[in-house]
Design a protein around this motif. Sequence first.
Motif, PDB file in Angstrom:
ATOM      1  N   GLN A 110      -6.934   3.212   4.361  1.00  0.00           N
ATOM      2  CA  GLN A 110      -5.342   3.502   4.315  1.00  0.00           C
ATOM      3  C   GLN A 110      -4.850   4.146   3.005  1.00  0.00           C
ATOM      4  OE1 GLN A 110      -2.726   0.095   4.681  1.00  0.00           O
ATOM      5  NE2 GLN A 110      -0.719   1.284   4.822  1.00  0.00           N
ATOM      6  N   ASP A 112      -3.805  -2.079  -5.694  1.00  0.00           N
ATOM      7  CA  ASP A 112      -3.126  -2.575  -4.344  1.00  0.00           C
ATOM      8  C   ASP A 112      -3.812  -3.666  -4.068  1.00  0.00           C
ATOM      9  OD1 ASP A 112      -1.593  -2.584  -2.023  1.00  0.00           O
ATOM     10  OD2 ASP A 112      -2.998  -1.178  -0.957  1.00  0.00           O
ATOM     11  N   ARG A 132      -9.078  -6.686   5.160  1.00  0.00           N
ATOM     12  CA  ARG A 132      -8.958  -5.933   6.002  1.00  0.00           C
ATOM     13  C   ARG A 132      -9.709  -4.395   5.724  1.00  0.00           C
ATOM     14  NH1 ARG A 132      -3.459  -4.419   7.713  1.00  0.00           N
ATOM     15  NH2 ARG A 132      -3.237  -4.071   5.284  1.00  0.00           N
ATOM     16  N   THR A 190       0.829  -1.289   0.012  1.00  0.00           N
ATOM     17  CA  THR A 190      -0.028   0.155  -0.009  1.00  0.00           C
ATOM     18  C   THR A 190       0.884   1.278   0.062  1.00  0.00           C
ATOM     19  OG1 THR A 190      -1.599  -1.342   1.076  1.00  0.00           O
ATOM     20  CG2 THR A 190      -1.906   1.465   1.277  1.00  0.00           C
ATOM     21  N   ASP A 218      -7.791  -4.648  -1.311  1.00  0.00           N
ATOM     22  CA  ASP A 218      -7.809  -5.350   0.090  1.00  0.00           C
ATOM     23  C   ASP A 218      -9.038  -5.318   0.696  1.00  0.00           C
ATOM     24  OD1 ASP A 218      -6.974  -6.591   2.359  1.00  0.00           O
ATOM     25  OD2 ASP A 218      -5.282  -5.258   2.660  1.00  0.00           O
TER      26      ASP A 218
END
Length: 440
Positions: free
Chosen positions: A143, A186, A137, A110, A134
Amino acid sequence: LQDRLGSILNNLTGRGALSEKDVSEAMREVRRALLEADVALEVVRGFTDRVREKAVGAEIVKSIKPGQMVVKLVHDELVALLGEEGVPIDLNAAAPVVIMMVGLQGSGKTTTSAKIAARMEKRDRKKVLMASLDTRRPAAQEQLRQLGEQTGVATLPVIDGQQPADIAARAVQAAKLGGHDVVILDTAGRTHIDEPLMAEMAEIKKRANPHEILLVADALTGQDAVNLARSFDERVGISGLVLTRMDGDGRGGAALSMRAVTGKPIKLIGTGEKMDALEEFHPRRVADRILGMGDIVSLVEKAAESFDADKAQVMAARMKAGKFDLNDLADQLGQMQKLGGMGGIMGMMPGMGKMKDQMSAAGMDDKTFARQLAIIGSMTKAERANPEVLKHSRKKRIAKGSGTDAAAINKLLKMHRQMADMMKAMGGKGKGGGMMRAAM
Ligand code: GDP
Ligand code: MG
């Protein structure tokens, strides 16, 4: 480690070609250095075998010690194996060019995605879209969004419940519509490699058709590096490597392991948590770090560079004739200072061990050398050429001029006499060419 390498290299003496025994001994130490740097065992084996083959029987370049020759061969081979410098991310494809980031959890995917995106926007004037795949999570997508905000790079809006491959397809679509040049995907990692992860990566690849697939790995990855790189390359097919946390203590052996098993270029390295901590890969630097003997290598090169061959010949002739006056000594001291002083030379230069003992027994160190150069600088030309004329009154004058005392001058003269004897002995054997040449 350096001590160990230094000592083994000191032991490699003899002239002509490198013998099997010379090389085997050195290779044992090189092998240990590589393992300590966390290079994977199977890679170490292949590497040392290859170097051994090249090294045994290799001609030793005149004026270079066998030990130095082995260091050079090992270093050259490492640099070659680590691959090219500055291989760029390939953007030569129809827009939007898709870049897929893969790797284990926590490897830095990331962070690196955002670093690359920010750099492309700023340096290459590319319009980039980042998307987090992702979904495992919840914080991961947030993020990336935050990093996008921080760097001014667009991120794909999150739609809850969507599968990674579907998000990838949506990202490409959005980039097309939005006129983005590049899409960075990502992906999610796992703590270890497993089949579901590989299946997920393969599915994303199928849907998004990435032009680059970059495997992101922590520089501290140890023996797992081989398995990691091989699995991702075989199952997903990577186009390059990114090594993160090169700012840490690790020696970066993973770089060699992963490069060796995949043959894929190391494209970038991460050197910190900040967004601008992204650098080109320099194989020489990493080779130095892996071997832990960069000092030796650069010293050998520095010595070769600064060594004045013409001067050396004149010096050799003088020595053969049994002449070594204070001008010669000043030259030698200057030469040593240029090479970083005693600390920079002794203990690192193969073959210097004996010389070092003799010299430190005579009370010779960097501070002393500086003082001695000052003393010689305060002498007249005639005095330098013929130190015998130095009696009490002259010594007094010189002591005043150099800020020393008679004792220091006497010490210098004694050292000079000892060295002159040593030089004469070496010169008599037809070898040598100044202190440096003699030492090398
Ligand atoms: P991911 O799980 O692969 O996406 O990994 P992240 O990008 O979330 O990174 C995990 C942690 O490593 C974060 O705290 C990052 O700030 C940190 N990190 C990533 N790259 C580097 C690097 O090159 N150097 C250092 N020191 N930390 C890094
Ligand atoms: Mg992540």
